[in-house]
Each structure stands twice: as C-alpha cells, then as structure tokens.
Design an enzyme around this catalytic site. Sequence first.
Site, mmCIF file in Angstrom:
data_model
loop_
_atom_site.group_PDB
_atom_site.id
_atom_site.type_symbol
_atom_site.label_atom_id
_atom_site.label_comp_id
_atom_site.label_asym_id
_atom_site.label_seq_id
_atom_site.Cartn_x
_atom_site.Cartn_y
_atom_site.Cartn_z
ATOM 1 N N HIS A 152 118.953 22.671 84.509
ATOM 2 C CA HIS A 152 118.183 21.809 83.605
ATOM 3 C C HIS A 152 118.123 20.402 84.182
ATOM 4 O O HIS A 152 119.148 19.739 84.323
ATOM 5 C CB HIS A 152 118.812 21.794 82.211
ATOM 6 N N ASP A 161 116.580 16.720 83.674
ATOM 7 C CA ASP A 161 115.913 15.750 82.805
ATOM 8 C C ASP A 161 115.111 14.768 83.646
ATOM 9 O O ASP A 161 115.685 14.104 84.512
ATOM 10 C CB ASP A 161 116.945 14.961 81.995
ATOM 11 N N ASP A 186 116.945 22.270 75.585
ATOM 12 C CA ASP A 186 117.538 20.955 75.325
ATOM 13 C C ASP A 186 116.832 20.075 74.310
ATOM 14 O O ASP A 186 117.396 19.060 73.913
ATOM 15 C CB ASP A 186 117.669 20.182 76.649
ATOM 16 N N ASP A 208 123.134 21.241 83.401
ATOM 17 C CA ASP A 208 122.352 20.090 83.851
ATOM 18 C C ASP A 208 122.539 19.846 85.356
ATOM 19 O O ASP A 208 123.666 19.722 85.839
ATOM 20 C CB ASP A 208 122.768 18.833 83.091
ATOM 21 N N HIS A 267 112.192 15.018 76.377
ATOM 22 C CA HIS A 267 113.071 14.958 75.205
ATOM 23 C C HIS A 267 114.177 13.915 75.309
ATOM 24 O O HIS A 267 114.998 13.824 74.389
ATOM 25 C CB HIS A 267 113.669 16.343 74.928
#
Length: 1064
Positions: free
Chosen positions: A174, A176, A288, A425, A568
């Site tokens: 994941h 971001d 998430d 992450d 997000h």
Amino acid sequence: MKLKKQVTVCGGAIFCVAVFSLYLMLDKLVLFSTSCDVHPHFFPPGTFPPNRIEQLEQLLEENHQIISHIKDSVLELTDTGAVPPSGQLPFRSANGSWVLPFDGHPTFLSVKPQDCQFAQGRRGHTDLQMLDIYSLLKFDNVDGGVWKQGFEITYEPGAWDNEPLQVFVVPHSHNDPGWIKTFDKYYTDQTQHIFNNMLVKLTEDPRRKFIWSEISFFAKWWESADMHKQEAMRKLILGGQLEMVTGGWVMTDEANVHYFAMIDQLIEGHQWLEKNVGVTPQSGWAVDPFGHSATMAYLLKRANLTSMLIQRVHYSIKKHFASSRSLEFMWRQSWDQESGTDIFCHMMPFYSYDVPHTCGPDPKICCQFDFKRLPGGRVNCPWKVPPRAVVEANVAERAHLLLDQYRKKSKLFRSKVVLIPLGDDFRYDKALEWDQQYLNYQRLFDYMNSHSEMHVQAQFGTLTDYFTAVYKANGVPQGVRPPEYPVLSGDFFAYADREDHYWSGYYTSRPFYKSMDRVLESHLRGAEILFSLAVAHARHAGMEGRYPTSDYTLLTDARRTVALFQHHDAITGTAKENVVIDYGNRYLVLFNPVEQDRLCVVTVLVNSVRVRVLTEDGQTLPVQLSAQWSSASQMSAEGFQVCVYGCWFNLWCSQLTGQGQTAHAVDPLPLRSQTADPQLFYISTQSLTLGFSGTTGLLESIHRKDDPQEVKVQIQFVTYGTRSSKDKSGAYLFLPDGKAKPYSQKEPPVVRVVEGPLFSEVVAMYQHFQQTIRIHNVPGVDGLSLDVTTMVDIREQSNKELAMRLVTDIQNDDTFYTDLNGFQMQPRRHFLKLPLQANFYPMPSQAYIQDSHLRLTLHSAQALGVTSLESGQLEVILDRRLMQDDNRGLGQGLKDNKKTANRFRLLLERRSTGNKVSHFPSLLSHMTSAILNHEVLALPVLPKKRGIPPLHTFTPLMGALPCDFHVLNLRSVQHQQDTHSPSPYTALILHRKGLDCDLETPNPGFNCTTSEGQLGLSSLFRNLDLQLLQPVSLSLMYSSPPLANDSSISLEPMEISAFRLKLR
C-alpha cells in the site's frame, strides 16, 4: 520535476486552458453566427508562443493586473447617482422597499408526474440494511480472546475432506501518494524500488503474483523506465502475474470527496492503463480509506468492475457480519428495487490489512509468517514471538500452524475459498523482502499441496484470481450473485478501529483545503467543457491544424493534480503539514461554466463608488455596491465590491463592458451598524424575511413570503474540547471532553447591516469567527435561500473545535440525512447508546432535517462533519485546532490552521402533501446546490496593444437540458498515439437526479422542464455535427455498439451514464 516547475505547470494549465478556450470561442462564434466562410485569420498568429512555460509564467504574473483592469473597465454613474424607475435598473417603491425590473424572460416550471414517481416509490429491499443493523447492535466491545474484537472460531477437522480449502495468498504494497512524506519523496525513497524489484522478482518464478492500485505512482515509474522495462512490466500484467486493482489515479477517500472527482480520478487511471498497458481493471481494492461509501460501489459497477474489497469498517459491524458469515455480499444502492446496481463485495474481517491481521484470527501466530520480521531486521513482532525461516526440519510444523489460521478464517465465509493478503504500507521496497516472503511461502505451499491429507490447495494469487475461484465454487458467472449470499444497502460510516475511537474528526480536519478542493473541481470541470467545445468548433471550422491542441498536456496535468488530492490522506486533512502544502501549491483558480439558465448575482471588484455595467448590446444591468473591509469597523479605501444582476444562460459566455467618468457626489453605501437591543431586527427581500437577535447579531427566524407563519431557525456557536486522558482528538479521531459548550467572549459582537436593491445582509463579528448572512432580492433560485459565509480563525486556540448549530422546531426526532459524495442522500439516526463522536457523519455537500411539514437543508461548499444531537437541530464542525497526535501514524497534531471561509446555503422548504417523506432532494434543493458549487465567475480580459479584443456572446447549446439532468463532464479523450493531443472523441458524462416532488417548488427563475429521462443529443450542440454516439462504461474502457446519431438517450433517475461523442 522541481516543485516550482510543478506549481507553474499545474496552476498555469488550468488558467491557460480556460482563458485560451474562452478567447477562441468568443472570437469565433460571432463569425459562425453571421457567415459560414472560413476566415484565415481566425486563430491570430502568435496567440501562443513556442515557449509554453514562459507564457504561463507571464499569464500568472499578469493575474495581478486583472483587478486593475476590472476597475478601469466599469462605467461610473452620473453625478447624483439617482436611478429612474425605468429601464433595467432597480427602484424603490412607495413603502421604501427595493423593486427589481421585469427582466423580459418569462419562465415556467413543468415537471412530468412520471418523473416524481421514483422518489415516491418504496426503497429497494435488502437482507442487510445498515441503519437497521446499527439499531440492532449493542456495540458492547466484549473481549473475544486472541481475536480481541471478535470471538473464538472452531471447526471440524473433516470439514474439507470432500472439498479442499483453496488458499490465495495475495502479496501487495500500500503506497500513499503523500502522507508522512510528499508524493515525490515517497517515490524517490521507496516506491520506485518496489517496481524495480517487482520486475526482477516476479520474472524469476511464474507462480509469483502481486497486485497494485495507485496508478499515479505506476505512471511516474513508467515514464522514467526504458522500453525494455516497460515491455517486461506489460508482459507481467498481461500474463496475469501483476494485477492492477481498482486502477484509479489514487485510492480515493470516500467520505469527503465529491463524486465528480471520484469519477475523474478513476477515468484518469483507467485511461492511462488502456493507452500504456492495454489492460482493464476487474476488481476494486480499498484497504485504507477511513470508512466506505455506497457511492464508490456504484461507480465501480458503472465502470464494469465485477467485484470489490473493503477493509476499514467498524469492528462491531465486522464481528456481526462474521458471526452470520455475511462478510461477502452484494452491495446494492438504496433506491434500486431490482439488482441493476449490485456489485460483489468482500469485507476483510480483522483489525488491519497488515500481515498479523490477515492470515487468521490470531495476530500472534500470523505475525510469525511475516518474513520481513525475521530476526535481525528493522521490524519485529509486538507479540514477542518472531518468525522462523522455513526449512525442511520445521516445514511440517509451520505448515500445520498456518493452515489452522487459514481454516479458521475460512469459517467466517460461505465458500471454501479464502483470501490471505500479504503486505503492508510501502512493503517490498528491498530485494531481500521479496526473497524472504516468496521463498518461505513457496516452501509452505509445496508442503501443503503435496500432502493430500491436509485437504488444501495453496498458491500465490491476484485479487481477481480469488474472486474468480469464489464464483466458480458457487457455480455462477463473474459478478453474479452466488446462491444465498446476502444483499446489503447503506454505507460504513462512522469508522471505529477500537474502543470508542471514532474516525469522525477527519470529516472537518483542515477545512481550508477541503474548500479549495471543491472550488478547483468546479474550475477543472469548466476547463474541460470549454476545451472540448473549443476543439470541436475548431474542427467544424476546418481549423484543426491551427489549434494548439498540444495544450491538452496542460489539461492532463490539471486533471492529475486534482486527482492526486482525492487520496485518502490528502482531502481528509491527515497528511503532514509540509505534504499538505505540497498538495496546495498545485492549485489555481479559473472560469466556470454552468449548464442551466439562472438569474443570479455576480460579484467583481472595482475602485470607484460610481459604476454602471452594460451588456454587449448596451443594456444597463442592475448593480449594488458594497464596501471592502480592512477591519471590523474600518472600510478599505482600496476598492469596493460591485454585484451585478442578470440572466446567465446555460454554458454561456458574454461580455460586460463600460467606460468611466469622474464622480461629482458620493451617496452613502446602504450600510448601518446595529446597536445592541433585546428586540429582534429584520431584513427582507421579495421572497424572504429574516429575524436576527439584537444582542448576538445571529439568525433567529425565517419567514417565507408565501408562508402564513414565521419559522424558528436559530444559529448558535459552540465549542468542543478534548479529553484530559491519554487518548485525545487529532487529525483522524474526534474524542471530545463531553457535550459542546456555548461559544462566549467578553466583548459584544460588532454587527453590520446592509440593505440594498440586489441583496441585504447581516454581518456579526466575533473574536474567532465572522458570520455573514445574505439574501438576494432576485427572482428564482438565487433569492430563495440564505447565503451563509462563516469566516473562521482559531489560530490562537488550543485543543478547541468550533461548531455551528442550527436550532429549530422541526420534529425530526432522532433522524437526519446526510449526502454521500454529493451524489445521494443517506438516512442517519442519533443513537444514545453510541458516544457523541460516533453520531457525526461526513457532509460533502448537504444535510437536512425534516418532518411532515418542513425540511431545512444546509448546503455546503466544502466537506465537513455534521450531526443532529437533538430533535430540531443540525450541527456542523467548522474547524479543529489540536495540539497532539492521535496515535494513528501521522505523528503530529493539527496546528497549521488557516483563516477559512466556510460557505453554505440554508434552504427552508414546506412539504405540499401529507406526511410522505423521501430520501431525495427537491428540484429547488438540487438547483441551490448547483449555484453554491458551480458559481458564475467573471473572467476579466487584459487589454492588448490595440485595446480590448472583441468578445461576443457564446451559447454552445441549442437549449437548456431537462432540469433533472446534470452535465457531470464533457471531457476530451486522450489520443492513443500522441499523449500531447486529444483524440477526435469527447466523453459526455450525464447524471439524472432523483427528485422529491412533494416539496413546494417556487418559480426557479428559468424555464425548467423534465422529459422522463429522454434526451436528444444530435441537436444539443449549436453549430456542431454529431458524427458518433456510443454508450461506454463510466471510465470509458468498455464500449457498446454505437447508436444512430439522431437517437434519443434514456437515463433512469439516479443513473450516471457516459457516451463517446465525435463532434465536428
């Protein structure tokens, strides 16, 4: 690319595209209206110099001169400023009230009865309705043992003797696009290494699989990779080893984001994949976002995805669904009485998406199978039992221990297929981890699969591999509801991950950026429409080769900038301060078109108190002048606001000009200061009378002129603190120290009152906020609601949250309504069994309370958190300043507050029939939302050496659309070979809105008709030929057979549909 260059390109992109497109169309359409001849000087040489960046910088620098140009361009009135009661100017009646002249545009409202039946019908039946489930659950948080938030799971050892357990281990990472670090910093430090290692390690063994979701990162890597790497990566994707899941530009937030932006970022990602890789995503992956919206399910369905996965759901709901084996369900929209909106959804059962919480119910065991945590590394297991490398001596024991977790997890689902995500992450950024995870797991799989007595088939897989196996096990085609699987409607807000830690704070965190985002979305939509029309008219005129279509690159940059902010941890306000600044620096404001006619007021700045504004044909428009203020009691001598009233047609551009004269006298502005008085005072227009407290200057009542009685609508301000215990409010969490306390200050507020021909307003100035309530004295939509602006500045506060509370006599009991993503309304209930913070919900665009007689709607121009804690109340959090982290990974509080204008429209409506209530906005409410979120903005033009270039009215549509239709976008489609140019095709995305017709609908101020969902496109665009009309999926990836060009399209209420057009 350096940040300065990014700012220049992205900001300039929006400004440049809009300005140039407007010039093009305004100059050109007058030629179309008078002659069909082609004018060789139609695109003046040198309009765009070869050095694009230099021109963008010049445009940005000249932006400071725009205000000066407006001032110099506006006419001043004659010496006395007296206005005769004739022509187009307002005048005072005998009783002293202001009267606007008849504008010469008769209007009517014609809504077909068939278009009202949708909202009156029953809501679709589902097995699981989330509001009912909230009523049912105790939310008691009983200790479940090793699965702390669940229960003990048992199974019979022979349960898989006849049908072996299928295990799909799905490696993922994941990433971001901005959180603790900026997007670029994450890419440089970690993400690029994930892709580079992926290319090597997946190629080593065809049994290895991986999934990826954030196309923003993937596109950045692709652009820097050589052809050999690109081809190798394409081979992995097309061969099924690497799957692109969801395929959006980002993994979007689902609480604060508007559905325009949700769709736009999905299109951007899908179009990039189609052009560069040739792949179409099949499954959605959202691990998430902090809560999940039914709107996302609908959009994925309309984009032709067949399945989706969600993770962050309240732990009590997960436990309830797990106990009834309802963690996989068909997610259906609440208005759907059939199954047309159904999409298969998998809910992850445990606390997190990391490895300790995905292999089974016991994180102490699962952590032992996260081989990145092997002894000697930088990450370990909090449960103090580390992983062990799998070797021949321990493989049997390790395999049986892990299989026990797989079996227990599978008992929570209805099929004998189990999904095991393997990641976290920014995982797999080191080659070592790829080896640790893949080699150890392959040894476990080989052992399991070679021992038939274990009755298991384990392998690496993609998300779609898992869903395909589930469908096959149930004997149904892809995307079809398996027998006996439940159907669910509703959403998954508010999210709590443990105890009473509700993630309802981020609904409001950093409201400045939430507001800026909404403005830029509207401006991007305007640029899209203008650009698409400009290109189409250039082709129609045979001037395609001379139009600088390479500027399509700038529009693409603007799309991706706005798309990135939907992440997000961006629009949510939960990124680091420097990251938020990085997002914010990518924005600039520009022109916005609208699709419906409207009577309204447009505001510009001038430097004179004597102004006259003329239309293109010389008619004088009504104006009202008001002061600019340098402080609460000091007017600015620098300039004034002039408000111009007119009729602005759909997608319409027109010229307002003037000449200045020296003023001989100055009448006072229509302004007075309100002294403290226990009695109410009032302001009025032709539609509304508002009562205000003489002591607070805040609203007390609303009286609609067609109503027999005044309605109590009080505005109060309250504050929340945070707990004194260990856990405190932060960027994510709202953990108040009890009920709100009334806002108070020692000094009385300063209250200003303005009463003029176009608007009247009351401004109440307090220490930490200034509220302006304005009502427009114009016919139609603009004059039927209250324009409320609350300027908030809590930078001196510590651990305080400021809220605005509406108090009425409406008997809504414990029920209120909030929107999901500006797309649909969701009923909510205030539950006393839940803590205060659990009763707050996201409000991206509106919330309302209602009873059998009245509905009060608060329309919002920015996403904020909202609730109704008592009958007759609506309460919205305006800003939060919090001095500490809330232990969710951010590592800092919310201390970078800015002075922020929160903008609202307050609409009071009376129900015309019986006790029937519905879950849809009225037609007037939809229009009110449109004037708030899609304003008519002035786009000033700088004079050239030969004066101001000639501008002419541009009306691109033959007529207004049915007033339940919304043009969500008119988007130029990318060229398949040339990334810097648009293709000949344009995507038209339409939304037909659901209407509650049982609320009284006054004259909207323009011709408003509905058509039972029918719309003819061949005659929609003025002076353009429609050469292709082809229905496509929402992200343009799947095409249906083309329709006849003269066909009418048909949309059901609430339906969003996309069409590929070829306009020439």
